[in-house]
Design an enzyme around this catalytic site. Structure first.
Site, mmCIF file in Angstrom:
data_model
loop_
_atom_site.group_PDB
_atom_site.id
_atom_site.type_symbol
_atom_site.label_atom_id
_atom_site.label_comp_id
_atom_site.label_asym_id
_atom_site.label_seq_id
_atom_site.Cartn_x
_atom_site.Cartn_y
_atom_site.Cartn_z
ATOM 1 N N LYS A 158 -12.615 -64.572 -22.140
ATOM 2 C CA LYS A 158 -13.582 -63.822 -21.500
ATOM 3 C C LYS A 158 -14.475 -64.368 -20.532
ATOM 4 C CE LYS A 158 -11.990 -60.272 -24.853
ATOM 5 N NZ LYS A 158 -12.187 -59.771 -26.179
ATOM 6 N N GLN B 276 -16.041 -59.619 -30.919
ATOM 7 C CA GLN B 276 -14.751 -59.905 -30.900
ATOM 8 C C GLN B 276 -14.212 -59.756 -32.481
ATOM 9 O OE1 GLN B 276 -12.625 -61.412 -28.638
ATOM 10 N NE2 GLN B 276 -10.989 -60.691 -30.243
ATOM 11 N N ASP C 247 -15.819 -52.443 -23.551
ATOM 12 C CA ASP C 247 -14.384 -52.140 -23.947
ATOM 13 C C ASP C 247 -13.941 -50.733 -23.730
ATOM 14 O OD1 ASP C 247 -13.141 -54.511 -24.628
ATOM 15 O OD2 ASP C 247 -14.218 -54.276 -26.632
#
Ligand code: NAP
Length: 303
Positions: free
Chosen positions: A54, A98, A121
């Site tokens: 990422k 995460q 997200d």
């Protein structure tokens, strides 16, 4: 008949180029670039490699990127305070935590602490609600479903009036993509059916699908004879079915990945199909970049 391959690796490059160009334009006009922070707790190797990918991608498209790694014994209160700090930081447009988190931390509490306007997200209940309403309300469509929809659109598949069947009803893939495909608007307007483990005749539903989206996590679940000739088949499943020596370094073993659809036979029946690997997989991080760029555009009032 051999289906047209919908390659996530190629679409990823197109979209990352578009994001890079737009980031450069905004930097020139407004003196700002999107800021993305990834919070990693502990040393789980799989989590580390996701975060690295990422961050690398964020760097590639010209974002300000921060990898904030904390030790396994961080308390829940400390982690919540860290999120609060990034919520208040105007140079940060996207906050990612995460998963999984250590057992002493309540994951839901942590994810819900992220400012919905920085939840790139798209998993915060506020963003899930916005997705349900659709249209202008949607700020951050969740990344994997957004990637699936983008692939269908870029492959030139007609979605309006199409029978779209989704296999799987998870919160991260099945439910959101079903919701997105039934919305009123471009790339949607489908008639949607969702099937799952309690569905009585899955085969009959799949056979009607003009667009078949499979996200079950069961290798080879969808049989070739369940596919309507000419259908668009999106195989989201990523299943490790064994190991093989790496091409780069044959002394190392790498996973053999397989989707939920019998690809070799299905490609002779479908009109278009995604491979595994190289299909939906590369789209998730790509759409994360697009959401983070969107977040800056909302902040600057230019979205
Ligand atoms: P999940 O949370 O395990 O959900 C699987 C869904 O499939 C459930 O709704 C389940 O039904 C349904 N299902 C499982 N077995 C079935 C069967 N035999 N018949 C009918 N329905 C069945 O999985 P997920 O997180 O959505 O992920 C699904 C797959 O996509 C996995 O292989 C995952 O690795 C992959 N994935 C890929 C990406 C990517 O490429 N970027 C991202 C996310 C996920 P019930 O609800 O009835 O149990």
């Amino acid at each position: 008949m051999t289906a047209k391959l919908i390659k996530g690796t190629e679409i990823r490059e197109e979209i990352l180029e578009e994001v890079t160009r737009e980031v450069a334009e905004i930097k020139e006009k407004h003196g700002r670039v999107p800021g993305l922070v990834t919070i990693l707790v502990g040393e789980n190797p799989a989590s580390q490699s996701y975060v690295t990918l990422k961050i690398k991608t964020a760097h590639r498209v010209g974002f300000k990127e921060i990898q904030d790694t904390r030790s396994e014994d961080i308390s829940e209160a400390e982690l919540l305070a860290l999120i609060d700090q990034y919520n208040k930081d105007d140079s940060i447009n996207g906050i990612l935590v995460q998963l999984p988190l250590p057992k002493h931390i309540d994951e839901k509490k942590v994810l819900n602490a992220i400012d919905p306007d920085k939840d790139v997200d798209g998993f915060h209940p506020v963003n899930v609600g916005r997705l349900m309403i659709g249209g202008d309300e949607v700020k951050f469509p969740p990344c994997t479903p957004a990637g699936i929809q983008e692939m269908i659109v870029r492959a030139g598949v007609e979605t309006s009036g199409a029978e779209t069947v989704v296999v799987g009803r998870s919160n991260i893939v099945g439910k959101p993509i079903a919701n997105m495909m039934l919305q009123k608007g471009p790339g949607a307007n489908s008639t949607v059916t969702v099937v799952h483990t309690r569905t009585k005749d899955m085969e009959a539903h799949c056979k009607r699908a003009d667009i078949l989206i499979v996200a079950a996590g069961v290798p080879g679940l969808v049989k070739p004879e369940w596919i309507k000739p000419g259908a668009c088949v999106i195989d989201v499943g990523v299943n490790r079915v064994g190991e093989k020596p790496s091409k780069k370094d044959p002394s190392k073993m790498v996973a053999i990945l397989q989707g939920d659809v019998d690809f070799d036979k299905a490609k002779e029946i479908a009109g278009s199909i995604t491979p595994v690997p190289g299909g939906v997989g590369p789209m998730t991080i790509t759409m994360l970049m697009r959401n983070t760029l969107r977040s800056l555009k909302y902040q600057l009032g230019i979205a």
